[in-house]
Design a protein around this motif. Structure first.
Motif, short mmCIF file in Angstrom:
data_model
loop_
_atom_site.label_atom_id
_atom_site.label_comp_id
_atom_site.label_asym_id
_atom_site.label_seq_id
_atom_site.Cartn_x
_atom_site.Cartn_y
_atom_site.Cartn_z
N MET A 50 -27.58 -84.50 -82.40
CA MET A 50 -26.60 -84.53 -83.50
C MET A 50 -25.73 -85.78 -83.41
N THR A 51 -25.28 -86.14 -82.22
CA THR A 51 -24.47 -87.36 -82.10
C THR A 51 -25.32 -88.58 -82.47
N ALA A 52 -26.58 -88.58 -82.12
CA ALA A 52 -27.47 -89.68 -82.51
C ALA A 52 -27.64 -89.73 -84.02
N GLU A 53 -27.80 -88.58 -84.64
CA GLU A 53 -27.96 -88.52 -86.10
C GLU A 53 -26.75 -89.11 -86.81
N TYR A 54 -25.58 -88.90 -86.27
CA TYR A 54 -24.36 -89.44 -86.88
C TYR A 54 -23.98 -90.80 -86.29
N ARG A 55 -24.91 -91.47 -85.68
CA ARG A 55 -24.79 -92.85 -85.20
C ARG A 55 -23.67 -93.05 -84.18
N ALA A 56 -23.47 -92.06 -83.35
CA ALA A 56 -22.42 -92.16 -82.34
C ALA A 56 -22.93 -92.90 -81.12
N ARG A 57 -22.02 -93.49 -80.43
CA ARG A 57 -22.30 -94.03 -79.10
C ARG A 57 -21.91 -92.93 -78.12
N PHE A 58 -22.90 -92.36 -77.46
CA PHE A 58 -22.62 -91.36 -76.43
C PHE A 58 -22.07 -92.13 -75.24
N VAL A 59 -20.79 -91.91 -74.92
CA VAL A 59 -20.15 -92.70 -73.88
C VAL A 59 -20.43 -92.12 -72.51
N LYS A 60 -20.16 -90.80 -72.36
CA LYS A 60 -20.39 -90.20 -71.05
C LYS A 60 -20.29 -88.69 -71.12
N SER A 61 -20.86 -88.10 -70.10
CA SER A 61 -20.70 -86.68 -69.86
C SER A 61 -19.52 -86.52 -68.92
N THR A 62 -18.71 -85.52 -69.18
CA THR A 62 -17.55 -85.26 -68.34
C THR A 62 -17.69 -83.91 -67.65
N GLY A 63 -18.82 -83.71 -67.01
CA GLY A 63 -19.11 -82.43 -66.39
C GLY A 63 -19.56 -81.44 -67.44
N ASP A 64 -18.62 -80.59 -67.89
CA ASP A 64 -18.95 -79.59 -68.91
C ASP A 64 -18.60 -80.09 -70.31
N GLY A 65 -18.45 -81.38 -70.49
CA GLY A 65 -18.08 -81.91 -71.79
C GLY A 65 -18.65 -83.29 -72.04
N ILE A 66 -18.25 -83.85 -73.18
CA ILE A 66 -18.74 -85.16 -73.56
C ILE A 66 -17.61 -86.01 -74.15
N LEU A 67 -17.87 -87.30 -74.19
CA LEU A 67 -17.04 -88.28 -74.86
C LEU A 67 -17.97 -89.14 -75.69
N ALA A 68 -17.70 -89.23 -77.00
CA ALA A 68 -18.55 -90.02 -77.89
C ALA A 68 -17.67 -90.83 -78.84
N GLU A 69 -18.20 -91.98 -79.26
CA GLU A 69 -17.49 -92.87 -80.17
C GLU A 69 -18.30 -93.01 -81.46
N PHE A 70 -17.63 -92.89 -82.59
CA PHE A 70 -18.25 -92.99 -83.90
C PHE A 70 -17.66 -94.17 -84.65
N GLU A 71 -18.43 -94.70 -85.59
CA GLU A 71 -17.94 -95.80 -86.41
C GLU A 71 -16.95 -95.32 -87.46
#
Length: 184
Positions: A50-71
């Motif tokens: 889903m993050t790829a579909e919305y053209r996000a930059r997957f920044v990192k996994s934070t254990g049980d979570g994520i950080l992503a950047e979108f345009e």
């Protein structure tokens, strides 16, 4: 930091999404291996695509979570809503005390970026917002809400001004509860 070194920093506008699993520690105490495997399946089968579909930059996994950047803030919000709605479907039939439920925070603004990570006030705000988001829901800054509000089919609830630990400036927060929300 001033002068030539500051000019080397890559600064850009971005929408930041943070997400984590509600009560992950409790879930792992019930069954660590099963919780890990289910979380990784949700990441692999839903969140990462889903993050790829919305053209996000997957920044990192934070254990049980994520950080992503979108345009765009709109891409970030639609991605968050889609993930939350699909998680409701994925968790149907599971015992309430064993469900994996996400909460998400969204902010936007200027960030500092490098190959490995993103930094800055709005990244920190997104992380704080995720902690006040309802289970299965999304908390966002007023700036995100203003940018996407007219495009949303879900109502936004104004939570007012929130003060977060170690932050000088208060943040006006809105939340979006996904219909069919799965309570933890």
């Amino acid at each position: 930091m001033d002068g030539p070194t500051a000019q080397l920093l890559e600064r850009r506008w971005g929408a930041v999404l943070t997400a984590d699993v509600v009560e992950y520690s409790r879930l792992t105490s019930l069954n660590e291996e099963q919780t890990y495997l289910r979380y990784k399946a949700h990441r692999r089968e839903l969140i990462d695509p889903m993050t790829a579909e919305y053209r996000a930059r997957f920044v990192k996994s934070t254990g049980d979570g994520i950080l992503a950047e979108f345009e765009t803030a709109l891409d970030a919000v639609w991605c968050a809503i889609q993930v939350q709605q699909q998680m409701v479907e994925r968790c149907k039939g599971e015992s309430g005390d064993r469900r994996i439920v996400f909460r998400m925070g969204l902010s936007c603004g200027n960030i500092i970026a490098d190959k490995e990570d993103i930094y800055g006030h709005d990244v920190n705000v997104a992380a704080r917002l995720q902690t006040v988001a309802p289970a299965g829901g999304i908390a966002m800054t007023d700036r995100v809400a203003e940018l996407v509000g007219p495009s949303l089919s879900l109502p936004l609830e104004d939570l007012g001004i929130q003060k977060f630990r170690n932050m000088c400036l208060p943040v006006r927060v809105f939340q979006c509860r996904v219909l069919g929300e799965v309570a933890s």
